[in-house]
Design a protein around this motif. Structure first.
Motif, PDB file in Angstrom:
ATOM      1  N   THR A   1       0.652  -1.124  -0.022  1.00  0.00           N
ATOM      2  CA  THR A   1      -0.166  -0.176   0.035  1.00  0.00           C
ATOM      3  C   THR A   1       0.781   1.280  -0.130  1.00  0.00           C
ATOM      4  OG1 THR A   1      -0.046  -0.084   2.418  1.00  0.00           O
ATOM      5  CG2 THR A   1      -1.802  -1.209   1.072  1.00  0.00           C
ATOM      6  N   SER A   2       0.303   2.532  -0.340  1.00  0.00           N
ATOM      7  CA  SER A   2       1.043   3.777  -0.388  1.00  0.00           C
ATOM      8  C   SER A   2       1.064   4.146   1.199  1.00  0.00           C
ATOM      9  CB  SER A   2       0.243   4.702  -1.078  1.00  0.00           C
ATOM     10  OG  SER A   2      -0.988   4.849  -0.509  1.00  0.00           O
ATOM     11  N   PRO A   3       1.967   5.297   1.420  1.00  0.00           N
ATOM     12  CA  PRO A   3       2.044   5.775   2.535  1.00  0.00           C
ATOM     13  C   PRO A   3       0.741   6.200   3.289  1.00  0.00           C
ATOM     14  CG  PRO A   3       3.963   6.496   1.413  1.00  0.00           C
ATOM     15  CD  PRO A   3       3.028   5.897   0.411  1.00  0.00           C
ATOM     16  N   GLN A   4      -0.233   6.534   2.315  1.00  0.00           N
ATOM     17  CA  GLN A   4      -1.796   7.170   2.939  1.00  0.00           C
ATOM     18  C   GLN A   4      -2.652   5.828   3.270  1.00  0.00           C
ATOM     19  OE1 GLN A   4       0.010   8.309  -0.057  1.00  0.00           O
ATOM     20  NE2 GLN A   4       0.776  10.178   1.057  1.00  0.00           N
ATOM     21  N   GLY A   5      -2.016   4.565   3.013  1.00  0.00           N
ATOM     22  CA  GLY A   5      -2.815   3.359   3.093  1.00  0.00           C
ATOM     23  C   GLY A   5      -3.556   3.218   1.797  1.00  0.00           C
ATOM     24  N   GLN A   6      -3.372   3.748   0.564  1.00  0.00           N
ATOM     25  CA  GLN A   6      -4.144   3.262  -0.685  1.00  0.00           C
ATOM     26  C   GLN A   6      -3.562   2.016  -1.172  1.00  0.00           C
ATOM     27  OE1 GLN A   6      -3.516   6.886  -2.654  1.00  0.00           O
ATOM     28  NE2 GLN A   6      -5.477   7.749  -1.928  1.00  0.00           N
ATOM     29  N   PRO A   7      -4.487   0.945  -1.665  1.00  0.00           N
ATOM     30  CA  PRO A   7      -3.551  -0.109  -2.279  1.00  0.00           C
ATOM     31  C   PRO A   7      -2.774   0.333  -3.623  1.00  0.00           C
ATOM     32  CG  PRO A   7      -6.052  -0.093  -2.394  1.00  0.00           C
ATOM     33  CD  PRO A   7      -5.769   1.018  -1.475  1.00  0.00           C
ATOM     34  N   LEU A   8      -1.995  -0.341  -4.107  1.00  0.00           N
ATOM     35  CA  LEU A   8      -1.349   0.082  -5.304  1.00  0.00           C
ATOM     36  C   LEU A   8      -1.915  -0.445  -6.553  1.00  0.00           C
ATOM     37  CD1 LEU A   8       2.415  -0.425  -4.209  1.00  0.00           C
ATOM     38  CD2 LEU A   8       1.000   1.819  -4.039  1.00  0.00           C
ATOM     39  N   VAL A   9      -2.895  -1.641  -6.327  1.00  0.00           N
ATOM     40  CA  VAL A   9      -3.447  -2.558  -7.359  1.00  0.00           C
ATOM     41  C   VAL A   9      -4.995  -2.082  -7.421  1.00  0.00           C
ATOM     42  CG1 VAL A   9      -4.012  -4.676  -8.470  1.00  0.00           C
ATOM     43  CG2 VAL A   9      -1.784  -4.210  -7.416  1.00  0.00           C
ATOM     44  N   ILE A  10      -5.561  -1.500  -8.403  1.00  0.00           N
ATOM     45  CA  ILE A  10      -6.952  -1.186  -8.266  1.00  0.00           C
ATOM     46  C   ILE A  10      -7.826  -2.145  -9.304  1.00  0.00           C
ATOM     47  CG2 ILE A  10      -6.364   1.411  -7.926  1.00  0.00           C
ATOM     48  CD1 ILE A  10      -6.853   1.793 -10.950  1.00  0.00           C
ATOM     49  N   ALA A  11      -7.054  -2.912 -10.125  1.00  0.00           N
ATOM     50  CA  ALA A  11      -7.726  -3.775 -10.913  1.00  0.00           C
ATOM     51  C   ALA A  11      -7.372  -5.098 -10.872  1.00  0.00           C
ATOM     52  CB  ALA A  11      -8.025  -3.406 -12.501  1.00  0.00           C
ATOM     53  N   PRO A  12      -7.894  -6.055  -9.882  1.00  0.00           N
ATOM     54  CA  PRO A  12      -7.276  -7.204  -9.551  1.00  0.00           C
ATOM     55  C   PRO A  12      -7.275  -8.478 -10.908  1.00  0.00           C
ATOM     56  CG  PRO A  12      -8.545  -6.985  -7.819  1.00  0.00           C
ATOM     57  CD  PRO A  12      -8.914  -5.835  -8.764  1.00  0.00           C
ATOM     58  N   VAL A  13      -8.311  -8.130 -11.759  1.00  0.00           N
ATOM     59  CA  VAL A  13      -8.413  -8.747 -13.215  1.00  0.00           C
ATOM     60  C   VAL A  13      -8.529  -7.523 -14.236  1.00  0.00           C
ATOM     61  CG1 VAL A  13      -9.940  -9.989 -14.617  1.00  0.00           C
ATOM     62  CG2 VAL A  13      -9.683 -10.428 -12.130  1.00  0.00           C
ATOM     63  N   VAL A  14      -7.645  -7.635 -15.149  1.00  0.00           N
ATOM     64  CA  VAL A  14      -7.329  -6.774 -16.581  1.00  0.00           C
ATOM     65  C   VAL A  14      -7.607  -7.538 -17.641  1.00  0.00           C
ATOM     66  CG1 VAL A  14      -5.842  -5.119 -17.304  1.00  0.00           C
ATOM     67  CG2 VAL A  14      -5.769  -5.496 -14.967  1.00  0.00           C
ATOM     68  N   ALA A  15      -8.477  -7.192 -18.485  1.00  0.00           N
ATOM     69  CA  ALA A  15      -8.883  -7.942 -19.826  1.00  0.00           C
ATOM     70  C   ALA A  15      -8.919  -9.364 -19.736  1.00  0.00           C
ATOM     71  CB  ALA A  15      -7.763  -7.452 -20.732  1.00  0.00           C
ATOM     72  N   PHE A  16      -9.674  -9.723 -18.604  1.00  0.00           N
ATOM     73  CA  PHE A  16     -10.070 -11.065 -18.343  1.00  0.00           C
ATOM     74  C   PHE A  16      -8.892 -11.949 -17.850  1.00  0.00           C
ATOM     75  CE2 PHE A  16     -12.892  -9.668 -21.874  1.00  0.00           C
ATOM     76  CZ  PHE A  16     -14.223  -9.756 -21.024  1.00  0.00           C
ATOM     77  N   LEU A  17      -7.702 -11.175 -17.756  1.00  0.00           N
ATOM     78  CA  LEU A  17      -6.752 -12.052 -17.127  1.00  0.00           C
ATOM     79  C   LEU A  17      -6.205 -11.486 -15.777  1.00  0.00           C
ATOM     80  CD1 LEU A  17      -4.014 -11.783 -20.268  1.00  0.00           C
ATOM     81  CD2 LEU A  17      -5.391 -13.686 -19.261  1.00  0.00           C
ATOM     82  N   PRO A  18      -6.084 -12.409 -14.911  1.00  0.00           N
ATOM     83  CA  PRO A  18      -5.379 -12.099 -13.537  1.00  0.00           C
ATOM     84  C   PRO A  18      -4.445 -10.903 -13.623  1.00  0.00           C
ATOM     85  CG  PRO A  18      -5.301 -14.383 -13.460  1.00  0.00           C
ATOM     86  CD  PRO A  18      -5.727 -13.956 -15.062  1.00  0.00           C
TER      87      PRO A  18
END
Length: 442
Positions: A137-154
């Motif tokens: 996560t970022s220093p502000q606690g935000q997750p770095l990944v916003i889309a666990p699935v992209v174009a039907f691919l993990p």
């Protein structure tokens, strides 16, 4: 005639330079193309907080692509690593050594193996960095990944494919620059990435002066110091220890024979091993810190804290590893016995030294002494960033491997441009000359 006018009149050189600049511009555009599924702002804030650590160093070599996590986030480093590995293996594995001696065909085969190794390294690094992104996560606690699935691919599979393709594209750009442009393409890509950070560093110094955090006298002294260091690096990079070599040649005429001994020299660079020792040393020291980012193990975290780039332990180990790899690399790539045998084969000898084994021992002794001076030079330059960061709070990296690459690539490119200009002059001279031949009949 100025250098710019000479380049303008040399059509082939002008096309090569424009081709090189166009491909480097494509590379810089790709640095700003984001990887799908990643929060760019969160990643940027994370890297800004880690700017003086391991990620700041890696980000320097990728030209800012890592902090933006673009499609070129891995940069050209997997290709550099595989190239260095195969360069060392050609002296250790008989099959690769035989390929090296086959000439152009063998070199192409080794280059093909290097490309395969580059893809493998990029896949491994892509897997590691994608796993780290999903768990960070970022220093502000935000997750770095916003889309666990992209174009039907993990996300992990998509990231591995994207980063590997980006590295392969950069590798292709470098090869095209080497073949059809000017200079070494791989080196110029690294040069461009490092040089891209210079304006930002100048802006940071200006902001420090405006805010009053750093006085103008200190900044002026720092600039003068940097110029002096760059001049010293240029001097050491071109410095050589020349061993005088003479060649025996018999010349007969009118029943008389005389001995002629035309002299030459065997050049040995002061920095014989180049930037390879710092790269190897920093890679080994950064490995525990890299693993600590991906694996949550307490002793790795403790080791990461002790190996702070500005710490004393890090600098001591860095110096020891640079010295080790300098002698190790020189021992592998330079064989005094082969040099002595070639001199003896072509009638060459070092004045005052007996040919054969004695000459080899003499060259080895000179090489070791030169290597000591080269190690002192490399160690001084490479610990400079840590000293500037800790003592003067300089907000950017100056010195180390990046400075060696900047100076070395600039000198090499300038020499190649000069060689093209000289070749053009000779071709123009031959075109203007009228050569007459007279047929002789017997």
């Amino acid at each position: 005639m100025s250098a710019i006018e000479s380049i303008a009149k040399n059509s082939d050189l002008r096309k090569r330079i424009l081709f090189t600049l166009a491909l480097l511009a494509i590379y810089r555009v790709g640095v700003h193309v984001p990887t799908p599924g990643v929060d760019g702002n969160a990643v940027l804030s994370f890297f800004q907080a880690q700017n003086n650590g391991i990620f700041g160093l890696f980000n320097t070599f990728t030209g800012g692509a890592l902090s933006q996590f673009s499609i070129f986030a891995l940069g050209i480093m997997p290709y550099i690593s595989s190239s260095i590995i195969f360069q060392l293996l050609t002296s250790a594995i008989p099959y690769l050594e035989a390929l090296k001696k086959e000439g152009e065909a063998g070199r192409r085969k080794i280059n093909q193996y290097t490309r395969y190794a580059t893809v493998a390294l990029a896949i491994i690094q892509g897997y590691g960095i994608s796993t780290w992104l999903m768990n960070s996560t970022s220093p502000q606690g935000q997750p770095l990944v916003i889309a666990p699935v992209v174009a039907f691919l993990p996300f992990q599979i998509m990231t591995i494919i994207t980063l590997t393709a980006g590295t392969c594209f950069i590798m292709w750009l470098g090869e095209q620059i080497t073949e059809r442009g000017i200079g070494n393409g791989t080196s110029l890509i690294i040069f461009t990435g490092i040089a891209a950070a210079i304006p930002h560093g100048a802006q940071q110094l200006w902001e420090l002066m405006r805010s009053g955090e750093m006085r103008f006298a200190v900044i002026l002294g720092l600039i003068i110091f940097m110029v002096a260091i760059i001049a010293a690096v240029i001097y050491m990079e071109v410095a050589q220890r020349r061993i005088t070599v003479q060649y025996s040649q018999r010349q007969g005429g009118g029943g008389m024979q005389s001995m002629q001994t035309p002299s030459s020299h065997l050049p040995i660079k002061i920095n014989f091993s180049g930037v390879i020792p710092p790269i190897f040393a920093s890679s080994l020291l950064m490995f525990p810190a890299t693993m600590a980012q991906f694996v949550n193990v307490p002793w790795l975290k403790a080791l990461q804290d002790s190996l702070n780039p500005s710490g004393t332990i890090f600098n001591i180990l860095f110096v020891l590893l640079i010295v080790f790899f300098s002698f190790f690399y020189t021992e592998i790539v330079f064989n005094p016995n082969d040099v002595a045998d070639n001199l003896k084969k072509y009638g060459g000898f070092v004045p005052g030294i007996r040919a054969g084994k004695t000459t080899a021992d003499y060259i080895q002794r000179v090489l070791e002494r030169v290597n000591v001076l080269g190690c002192i030079y490399l160690c001084t330059i490479c610990i400079l960033p840590g000293l500037l960061t800790s003592q003067l709070n300089v907000p950017f990296h100056f010195g180390g491997t990046s400075l060696l690459i900047l100076v070395g690539v600039a000198l090499d490119t300038a020499q190649q441009i000069q060689s093209h200009m000289i070749t053009q002059k000779y071709e123009g001279f031959l075109k203007g000359a009228k050569i007459r031949s007279r047929r002789v009949q017997f």
